[in-house]
Design an enzyme around this catalytic site. Structure first.
Site, PDB file in Angstrom:
ATOM      1  N   LYS A  57       0.837  -1.203   0.000  1.00 36.46           N
ATOM      2  CA  LYS A  57       0.000   0.000   0.000  1.00 36.46           C
ATOM      3  C   LYS A  57       0.880   1.265   0.000  1.00 36.46           C
ATOM      4  O   LYS A  57       2.097   1.179   0.008  1.00 36.46           O
ATOM      5  CB  LYS A  57      -0.976  -0.055   1.189  1.00 36.46           C
ATOM      6  CG  LYS A  57      -1.967  -1.240   1.102  1.00 36.46           C
ATOM      7  CD  LYS A  57      -2.961  -1.066   0.003  1.00 36.46           C
ATOM      8  CE  LYS A  57      -3.896  -2.189  -0.374  1.00 36.46           C
ATOM      9  NZ  LYS A  57      -4.335  -3.212   0.503  1.00 36.46           N
TER      10      LYS A  57
HETATM   11  C1  LIG Z   1      -5.494  -4.221   0.822  1.00 32.47           C
HETATM   12  C2  LIG Z   1      -6.974  -4.049   0.821  1.00 32.47           C
HETATM   13  C3  LIG Z   1      -7.773  -4.386   1.926  1.00 32.47           C
HETATM   14  C4  LIG Z   1      -7.261  -5.145   3.092  1.00 32.47           C
HETATM   15  O1  LIG Z   1      -6.195  -4.543   3.723  1.00 32.47           O
HETATM   16  P1  LIG Z   1      -5.392  -5.409   4.812  1.00 32.47           P
HETATM   17  O2  LIG Z   1      -4.646  -4.343   5.564  1.00 32.47           O
HETATM   18  O3  LIG Z   1      -4.505  -6.337   4.047  1.00 32.47           O
HETATM   19  O4  LIG Z   1      -6.377  -6.110   5.652  1.00 32.47           O
HETATM   20  C5  LIG Z   1      -9.113  -4.083   1.899  1.00 32.47           C
HETATM   21  N1  LIG Z   1      -9.673  -3.510   0.832  1.00 32.47           N
HETATM   22  C6  LIG Z   1      -8.963  -3.186  -0.264  1.00 32.47           C
HETATM   23  C7  LIG Z   1      -9.651  -2.528  -1.410  1.00 32.47           C
HETATM   24  C8  LIG Z   1      -7.592  -3.470  -0.305  1.00 32.47           C
HETATM   25  O5  LIG Z   1      -6.893  -3.184  -1.404  1.00 32.47           O
END
Ligand SMILES: *Cc1c(COP(=O)(O)O)cnc(C)c1O
Length: 389
Positions: free
Chosen positions: A189
């Protein structure tokens, strides 16, 4: 001698600096490695960064944060929650954790964000909440979605996993009139703590519920306010809570990643502008830009093949891989996954925009640590694969 191949260029990589490493080492040496001062400091810094008087609740994933937020707004068995089909399964699975049902809707063919029209058409007497996703880092049409939610008495929990930082109508996502907004610090991210997430809200009663439910349903903080000479070992359980707290080891990363976020954004914007300029002549649909004066977080750079492209999506991904370049697909829409498809009897024709986008899309490398010459490799490879012969 075989010619040396260039190193593999992955589609995403985290950028961890010496400050992050030093802070983690400091945590490891401190004797306090689980949730403590650093997690609290990270929460305070994050709340200040978002501004507008939000409270920030650090959690061990965005998935955990989405679950806590839906629990806190009161979602339960028999309820329906509207979710775009064009997302990661985490957005929808948390609805099922609570025994509620997911109602999937199609997305705008240009932005791949959910639309107020699709949401309005999916509302039933059981609908309790909407979960907009700011796809790829582009703000969803929140003015319309929030107006609709207000009119119809629905809760709004934003999945902002892609959207740190991004704006809607000139306001930072996290400060809008939704009930809660959830960010992700997963490894790929826009900033990372390895695993981690943050919920922000301006509703104190939701913040308090999420803090209690984040750690087993212990009300120690609340209890302390009423009874002074409480022994340190004593706590009370007020609900069957979860184990969703963020460790200080992870928060140590977040404290420094957050400071670097403006620089990370500038680098992502620079790369997106270069992709726009150099890919414009190829038979591609390039990702939608944010409107003027709005911030796109550029978590992902998603290109789609036009019908006149001479290769299929899978052939392009293979061609990139042959040239040492990683790519991905965001996402196989939820309506195509066996669990969601079978539970709700879904067919691709019910989601024509998401499904067509899925069949033609790929996400190409975009991360802060990639150089302009790394990016040139991607551009040259796409020209070779898709350009005029
Ligand atoms: C990465 C992601 C999540 C989940 O995030 P985590 O921190 O891995 O639980 C949820 N929604 C979207 C759209 C994502 O890209």
């Amino acid at each position: 001698m075989t010619p040396e191949l260039p190193p593999f260029l992955p589609f995403a990589l985290p950028e961890i600096g010496q400050e992050e490493i030093d802070e983690v080492v400091d945590t490891l040496r401190s004797g306090w490695i689980t949730t403590g001062n650093k997690a609290r400091r990270f929460e305070q810094m994050f709340a200040e960064y978002v501004g507008a008087g939000v409270e920030a609740i650090a959690v061990n994933s965005a998935t955990a944060g989405l679950h806590l937020a839906l629990e806190a707004v009161g979602i339960g068995a028999g309820d329906e929650v509207i979710v775009p089909t064009h997302t990661f399964t985490a957005t929808a699975e948390v609805v099922r954790y609570l025994g509620a049902d997911v109602v999937l809707v199609d997305v705008d063919p240009r932005t791949l964000n959910v639309t107020a029209e699709a949401v309005a058409a999916a509302i039933t007497p059981r609908t309790r909440a909407i979960m907009p996703v700011h796809y790829a880092g582009l703000g969803a049409p929140m003015d319309e979605l929030l107006a609709l939610a207000r009119d119809r008495g629905l809760k709004v929990v934003e999945d902002a996993a892609h959207a740190l930082p991004a704006t809607c109508s000139g306001r930072l996502i996290g400060t809008l009139a939704s009930d809660a907004t959830v960010f992700s610090f997963y490894a790929n991210k826009t900033m990372t703590t390895g695993e981690g997430g943050m919920v922000v809200t301006r509703r104190p009663e939701l913040a308090e519920r999420m803090r209690v439910m984040r750690l087993h349903g212990m009300n120690r903080d609340a209890f302390d306010r009423f009874v002074s000479r409480t022994p340190a070992w004593y706590y009370e359980i007020v609900a069957p809570g979860f184990k969703y707290n963020l460790t200080d080891i992870a928060a140590a990363l977040g404290i420094h990643q957050l400071v670097r976020l403006p620089g990370f954004l500038a680098r992502r914007q620079h790369l997106a502008v270069r992709y726009h300029a150099h890919l414009a002549a190829l038979p591609l649909i390039l990702p939608a830009d944010a409107p003027p004066n709005e911030i796109h977080a550029w978590h992902l750079y998603v290109i789609r093949l036009r019908d006149d492209a001479r290769l299929t999506r899978d052939e392009v991904i293979q061609g990139l891989s042959d040239r040492g370049i990683g790519a991905s697909v965001h996402y196989v829409p939820l309506h195509r996954h066996p669990y969601w498809r079978d539970r709700y009897r879904l067919r691709p024709e019910m989601f024509p925009h998401s499904d067509a986008a899925y069949r033609s899309m790929l996400s190409i490398p975009l991360f802060t640590a990639m150089s302009d010459s790394d990016q040139d490799r991607v551009i040259d490879a796409l020209r070779e694969l898709l350009g005029p012969c």
